[in-house]
Design an enzyme around this catalytic site. Structure first.
Site, PDB file in Angstrom:
ATOM      1  N   HIS A  66       0.834  -1.194   0.000  1.00  0.00           N
ATOM      2  CA  HIS A  66       0.000   0.000   0.000  1.00  0.00           C
ATOM      3  C   HIS A  66       0.875   1.252   0.000  1.00  0.00           C
ATOM      4  O   HIS A  66       0.555   2.257  -0.657  1.00  0.00           O
ATOM      5  CB  HIS A  66      -0.905   0.024   1.234  1.00  0.00           C
ATOM      6  CG  HIS A  66      -1.859  -1.123   1.323  1.00  0.00           C
ATOM      7  ND1 HIS A  66      -1.674  -2.166   2.196  1.00  0.00           N
ATOM      8  CD2 HIS A  66      -3.008  -1.381   0.652  1.00  0.00           C
ATOM      9  CE1 HIS A  66      -2.674  -3.018   2.071  1.00  0.00           C
ATOM     10  NE2 HIS A  66      -3.495  -2.577   1.139  1.00  0.00           N
ATOM     11  N   LYS A  89      -0.954  -7.185  -7.615  1.00  0.00           N
ATOM     12  CA  LYS A  89      -1.235  -8.469  -6.974  1.00  0.00           C
ATOM     13  C   LYS A  89      -2.694  -8.877  -7.167  1.00  0.00           C
ATOM     14  O   LYS A  89      -2.994 -10.045  -7.374  1.00  0.00           O
ATOM     15  CB  LYS A  89      -0.904  -8.415  -5.480  1.00  0.00           C
ATOM     16  CG  LYS A  89      -1.089  -9.775  -4.778  1.00  0.00           C
ATOM     17  CD  LYS A  89      -0.835  -9.686  -3.294  1.00  0.00           C
ATOM     18  CE  LYS A  89      -1.998  -9.026  -2.582  1.00  0.00           C
ATOM     19  NZ  LYS A  89      -3.216  -9.895  -2.586  1.00  0.00           N
TER      20      LYS A  89
END
Length: 296
Positions: free
Chosen positions: A37, A149
């Site tokens: 993140h 991802k």
């Protein structure tokens, strides 16, 4: 960094920035933030004048028996990471703020939601598309950043943006991996020492297939088999598929277009997903355009 919890407060805070022509970046998350993140937030901070990060554990993308109640949460750590990586505004809405009483409108993502994770998580991408569409309307960002991802998610969101004419530039940032190769994920916290070691087989297999592809291997079946060899230590393979990177349709024979090798496995009771993007050269495909997987 400002922290807001309501749509009205967020809009009031962003309105003058927008009026000044500031470029607004957006990173939607479900919290329990990690360096993956952080990479998204840093990209936004580098490219935009202001960065909004949302933390919202979206109940509509969890199916029966999934880990909504136990999904990891650590707001203090999340706030620290946001502050360190350049977040301008942290948006922390409650469920009732996003889904008020009587809510009944949803975004149906179509065929792209059916293969891969969609086979095993019915309704998941409906929940994802709906909440992302709502967040885009709430924040009204110029650019939104997502991680590779969650590859199928990025394809679904890109299609939604195009189909609904949403004025958002979607940027996909390559997967961030830990030193042992495991893709960073909030769910990694579920893994004990043994499971963590066995989970390495997922990334090792996918990266071995990518290395073979980069060395010239183009047969889809061989690339899948190379990846499968490293998955002996996981408890089960939910899927391992080589698909067209845009249509998510299975590929057979020679790989002559940008593809994604995607997998979902169980290690103990933890479901992990990962992927690698395989992009033939422009010479091989006869194209004179960039095939970079980073920006879709």
């Amino acid at each position: 960094m400002r922290v807001v919890r309501t749509i009205a407060d967020l809009r009031a805070l962003l309105r003058p920035l927008r009026d000044e022509g500031k470029r607004i970046g957006f990173v939607p998350t479900m919290g329990f933030l990690h360096d993956g993140h952080g990479a998204l937030i840093r990209q936004s901070a580098a490219r935009c004048d202001a960065t909004v990060v949302s933390i919202f554990v979206n109940p509509n993308q969890f199916g029966p028996g999934e880990d909504l109640a136990s999904y990891p949460r650590d707001l203090e750590r999340d706030q620290n990471l946001c502050l360190e990586t350049g977040t301008t505004v942290l948006f922390l809405p409650e469920v009732a703020e996003i889904y008020p009483t009587g809510f009944q409108t949803h975004v149906e993502p179509g065929r792209l939601a059916e293969p891969l994770c969609g086979q095993f998580r019915p309704g998941h991408f409906r929940g994802v598309a709906t909440v992302v569409a709502k967040l885009f309307n709430i924040v009204q960002p110029d650019v939104a950043f997502f991680g590779q991802k969650d590859f199928q998610q990025t394809v679904v969101i890109r299609r939604m943006v195009r189909d609904l004419n949403l004025p958002v530039d979607v940027v996909v940032v390559p997967t961030i991996r830990e030193t042992d190769g495991v893709a960073l994920s909030s769910r990694n916290t579920y893994l004990d020492e043994d499971a963590r070691k066995r989970a390495q087989g997922l990334s090792h297999g996918l990266l071995a297939a990518k290395a073979a592809f980069d060395a010239g291997e183009r047969q889809a079946a061989k690339l899948v088999e190379i990846a499968r060899r490293s998955l002996a230590d996981v408890d089960s393979i939910q899927y391992l598929e080589l698909v067209d990177a845009q249509a998510l349709e299975p590929l057979a024979g020679a790989v002559d277009r940008t593809a994604a090798l995607c997998a979902a496995v169980f290690v103990g009771g933890t479901r992990l997903i990962d992927n690698v993007v395989l992009a033939p050269s422009a010479v091989e495909t006869g194209l004179n355009v960039s095939l970079s997987p980073q920006r879709v």
